[in-house]
Design a protein around this motif. Structure first.
Motif, short mmCIF file in Angstrom:
data_model
loop_
_atom_site.label_atom_id
_atom_site.label_comp_id
_atom_site.label_asym_id
_atom_site.label_seq_id
_atom_site.Cartn_x
_atom_site.Cartn_y
_atom_site.Cartn_z
N PHE A 24 0.85 -1.19 0.00
CA PHE A 24 0.00 0.00 0.00
C PHE A 24 0.89 1.24 0.00
O PHE A 24 1.77 1.37 0.86
CB PHE A 24 -0.90 0.01 1.23
CG PHE A 24 -2.01 -1.01 1.17
CD1 PHE A 24 -3.31 -0.61 0.92
CD2 PHE A 24 -1.74 -2.36 1.36
CE1 PHE A 24 -4.33 -1.55 0.86
CE2 PHE A 24 -2.75 -3.29 1.30
CZ PHE A 24 -4.05 -2.90 1.05
N ALA A 42 -2.41 6.51 -0.03
CA ALA A 42 -3.58 6.34 0.83
C ALA A 42 -3.93 7.69 1.44
O ALA A 42 -3.07 8.57 1.58
CB ALA A 42 -3.28 5.32 1.92
N PRO A 51 -7.49 3.41 0.91
CA PRO A 51 -6.31 3.01 0.14
C PRO A 51 -6.18 3.80 -1.16
O PRO A 51 -7.18 4.14 -1.79
CB PRO A 51 -6.56 1.53 -0.16
CG PRO A 51 -7.56 1.09 0.83
CD PRO A 51 -8.41 2.30 1.13
#
Length: 103
Positions: A24, A42, A51
């Protein structure tokens, strides 16, 4: 370097929450290769973390943790191009990035 920030502990929590495997992107550094390629980090909202881009592979090889991604990047030189596969929302996409020197 790509020019992103990540954290394996946060990454693991987001993977459990979303069920998505990958790295991420938590922050995109200004002026970096990641910013020029248009990676989306994010975002923190009142409802929690939303996200952005999730990197799932580097040059076709899966990455599940930030450590995996960094280890794979060690195989490349500055100014070399790499292909990132990422998930953005419900779509999977690929993009080319030219690596830059780290600080």
């Amino acid at each position: 370097m790509l020019g992103i920030d990540g954290d394996d502990d946060i990454n693991d929590r987001l993977k459990r929450a979303t069920g998505i495997e990958g790295v991420f992107v938590l922050r995109v550094l200004p002026g970096s290769a990641a910013e020029r390629a248009g990676l989306i980090p994010a975002q923190r909202t009142r409802r929690g973390v939303v996200p952005g881009d999730i990197i799932t592979a580097l040059n076709g090889k899966p990455v599940a943790r930030l450590g995996d991604l960094l280890a794979r990047l060690d195989d490349f030189r500055v100014d070399q191009s790499v292909e990132l596969t990422l998930k953005r929302g419900a779509q999977e996409r690929s993009l080319q990035l030219q690596l830059q020197a780290g600080n």
